[in-house]
Design a protein around this motif. Structure first.
Motif, short mmCIF file in Angstrom:
data_model
loop_
_atom_site.label_atom_id
_atom_site.label_comp_id
_atom_site.label_asym_id
_atom_site.label_seq_id
_atom_site.Cartn_x
_atom_site.Cartn_y
_atom_site.Cartn_z
N SER A 105 31.40 30.80 35.02
CA SER A 105 30.24 31.36 35.72
C SER A 105 30.41 32.82 36.10
CB SER A 105 29.93 30.53 36.97
OG SER A 105 31.03 30.58 37.86
N SER A 106 31.66 33.33 36.09
CA SER A 106 31.90 34.72 36.45
C SER A 106 33.25 35.16 35.89
CB SER A 106 31.92 34.89 37.97
OG SER A 106 32.35 36.18 38.33
N PRO A 107 33.32 36.38 35.34
CA PRO A 107 34.60 36.84 34.79
C PRO A 107 35.63 37.19 35.87
CG PRO A 107 32.96 38.57 34.62
CD PRO A 107 32.25 37.34 35.12
N ILE A 108 35.23 37.27 37.14
CA ILE A 108 36.20 37.63 38.18
C ILE A 108 36.63 36.42 39.02
CG2 ILE A 108 35.55 40.05 38.27
CD1 ILE A 108 33.94 39.42 40.82
N ARG A 109 36.48 35.23 38.51
CA ARG A 109 36.93 34.04 39.23
C ARG A 109 38.33 33.60 38.83
NH1 ARG A 109 32.44 29.84 41.17
NH2 ARG A 109 31.10 31.35 42.18
N TYR A 110 38.95 34.28 37.90
CA TYR A 110 40.29 33.93 37.43
C TYR A 110 41.31 34.22 38.54
CZ TYR A 110 44.57 34.05 34.64
OH TYR A 110 45.84 33.84 34.16
N ARG A 111 42.20 33.27 38.82
CA ARG A 111 43.32 33.44 39.74
C ARG A 111 44.53 32.72 39.16
NH1 ARG A 111 39.35 35.44 41.23
NH2 ARG A 111 38.45 35.68 43.30
N ALA A 112 45.71 33.31 39.31
CA ALA A 112 46.92 32.67 38.78
C ALA A 112 48.11 32.96 39.69
CB ALA A 112 47.22 33.19 37.37
N CYS A 113 49.08 32.06 39.64
CA CYS A 113 50.34 32.20 40.38
C CYS A 113 51.48 31.84 39.42
CB CYS A 113 50.38 31.25 41.57
SG CYS A 113 49.02 31.43 42.72
N PHE A 114 52.61 32.49 39.61
CA PHE A 114 53.78 32.25 38.77
C PHE A 114 54.99 32.84 39.47
CE2 PHE A 114 52.07 36.33 37.61
CZ PHE A 114 53.19 37.15 37.45
N THR A 115 56.15 32.65 38.88
CA THR A 115 57.36 33.34 39.33
C THR A 115 57.99 34.01 38.11
OG1 THR A 115 58.76 31.39 39.03
CG2 THR A 115 57.83 31.73 41.24
N THR A 116 58.77 35.05 38.40
CA THR A 116 59.47 35.74 37.32
C THR A 116 60.83 36.18 37.83
OG1 THR A 116 59.39 37.53 35.68
CG2 THR A 116 58.47 38.01 37.85
N GLU A 117 61.79 36.25 36.92
CA GLU A 117 63.12 36.75 37.26
C GLU A 117 63.25 38.23 36.97
OE1 GLU A 117 66.04 34.24 35.41
OE2 GLU A 117 65.18 32.44 36.30
N MET A 118 62.21 38.85 36.43
CA MET A 118 62.26 40.28 36.12
C MET A 118 62.18 41.08 37.42
SD MET A 118 59.88 40.36 32.72
CE MET A 118 60.42 41.99 32.21
N SER A 119 62.99 42.10 37.54
CA SER A 119 63.01 42.90 38.77
C SER A 119 61.87 43.91 38.76
CB SER A 119 64.34 43.65 38.89
OG SER A 119 64.41 44.66 37.91
N LEU A 120 61.48 44.34 39.95
CA LEU A 120 60.44 45.36 40.05
C LEU A 120 60.88 46.65 39.37
CD1 LEU A 120 58.98 44.90 43.66
CD2 LEU A 120 57.96 44.25 41.47
N ALA A 121 62.16 46.97 39.44
CA ALA A 121 62.67 48.18 38.79
C ALA A 121 62.45 48.12 37.28
CB ALA A 121 64.15 48.37 39.10
N THR A 122 62.78 47.00 36.68
CA THR A 122 62.57 46.84 35.23
C THR A 122 61.09 46.89 34.88
OG1 THR A 122 64.56 45.49 35.04
CG2 THR A 122 62.93 45.26 33.28
N LEU A 123 60.28 46.23 35.69
CA LEU A 123 58.85 46.20 35.43
C LEU A 123 58.23 47.60 35.51
CD1 LEU A 123 57.93 42.94 37.37
CD2 LEU A 123 57.98 43.23 34.89
N THR A 124 58.62 48.37 36.53
CA THR A 124 58.03 49.72 36.68
C THR A 124 58.48 50.68 35.59
OG1 THR A 124 59.77 50.36 38.24
CG2 THR A 124 57.71 49.56 39.18
N GLU A 125 59.65 50.46 35.02
CA GLU A 125 60.12 51.31 33.92
C GLU A 125 59.44 50.98 32.60
OE1 GLU A 125 64.31 50.65 33.80
OE2 GLU A 125 64.69 51.80 35.62
N THR A 126 58.86 49.79 32.50
CA THR A 126 58.34 49.31 31.22
C THR A 126 56.82 49.19 31.17
OG1 THR A 126 60.37 47.99 31.10
CG2 THR A 126 58.68 47.51 29.48
N TYR A 127 56.20 48.89 32.31
CA TYR A 127 54.78 48.54 32.31
C TYR A 127 53.95 49.46 33.19
CZ TYR A 127 56.76 44.44 30.14
OH TYR A 127 57.46 43.62 29.30
N GLN A 128 52.65 49.53 32.90
CA GLN A 128 51.72 50.40 33.62
C GLN A 128 51.41 49.86 35.01
OE1 GLN A 128 48.10 51.38 31.55
NE2 GLN A 128 49.15 51.71 29.61
#
Length: 174
Positions: free
Chosen positions: A65-88
């Motif tokens: 009914s709406s494209p902004i109703r998507y919600r998700a939860c998860f966990t990751t072992e990737m560190s914020l440092a690694t994520l900021t060096e690789t992703y936008q």
């Protein structure tokens, strides 16, 4: 006769109100069946293309009914440092509330973590649907959340104006 009519009107209003509440909070949402491989994606800095990241415990809801109703939860072992060096990084992330029964997603807690710096927002996928971006937030302890929000191009076009410079042309019908 007036009392009976008044009670009938009141009963109809209560039934209609309960039906609207049920439809908004429960009926339109469906659980997303995880693929196990590409449910969580972030957009790389270099190629500007989304790619899957490592994650566990994925659970999500969505509604047609709406494209902004998507919600998700998860966990990751990737560190914020690694994520900021690789992703936008995603500026202006504003978590949208989820139905109370989807307990893993609390927009106020996520927003507080973004404000105090214990979480960072990343671009999951730009224009997952025209004018809608998937936003992914990861906290410093590895909890992750995703939702879809209207981007700058979508805000202008959905208000009935022409797409600003730098935005893709909207599909027919916008």
């Amino acid at each position: 006769m007036g009392k009976v009519l008044g009670i009938a009107i009141l009963l109809c209003a209560l039934i209609a109100g309960a039906a609207m509440y049920y439809l908004q909070v429960y009926h339109f949402y469906e659980e997303v069946t995880p693929t196990g491989t590409d449910d969580v994606q972030l957009t790389r800095l270099a190629e500007a293309a989304p790619e899957p990241i490592l994650y566990q415990g994925f659970q999500a809801i969505d509604a047609t009914s709406s494209p902004i109703r998507y919600r998700a939860c998860f966990t990751t072992e990737m560190s914020l440092a690694t994520l900021t060096e690789t992703y936008q990084i995603y500026e202006d992330a504003e978590p949208l509330t989820a139905p109370g029964w989807f307990e893993c997603f609390d927009a106020e807690v996520i927003g507080g973590a973004l404000e105090d710096g214990s979480a960072l927002a990343f671009l999951g996928q730009e224009n997952i649907q025209y004018g809608i971006d998937r936003v992914v937030v990861v906290t410093d302890d590895g909890r992750g959340y995703a939702w879809q929000q209207i981007n700058a191009c979508g805000e202008v076009v959905f208000d009935g104006n022409r797409a600003p410079e730098g935005c893709p042309e909207p599909p027919q019908g916008y």
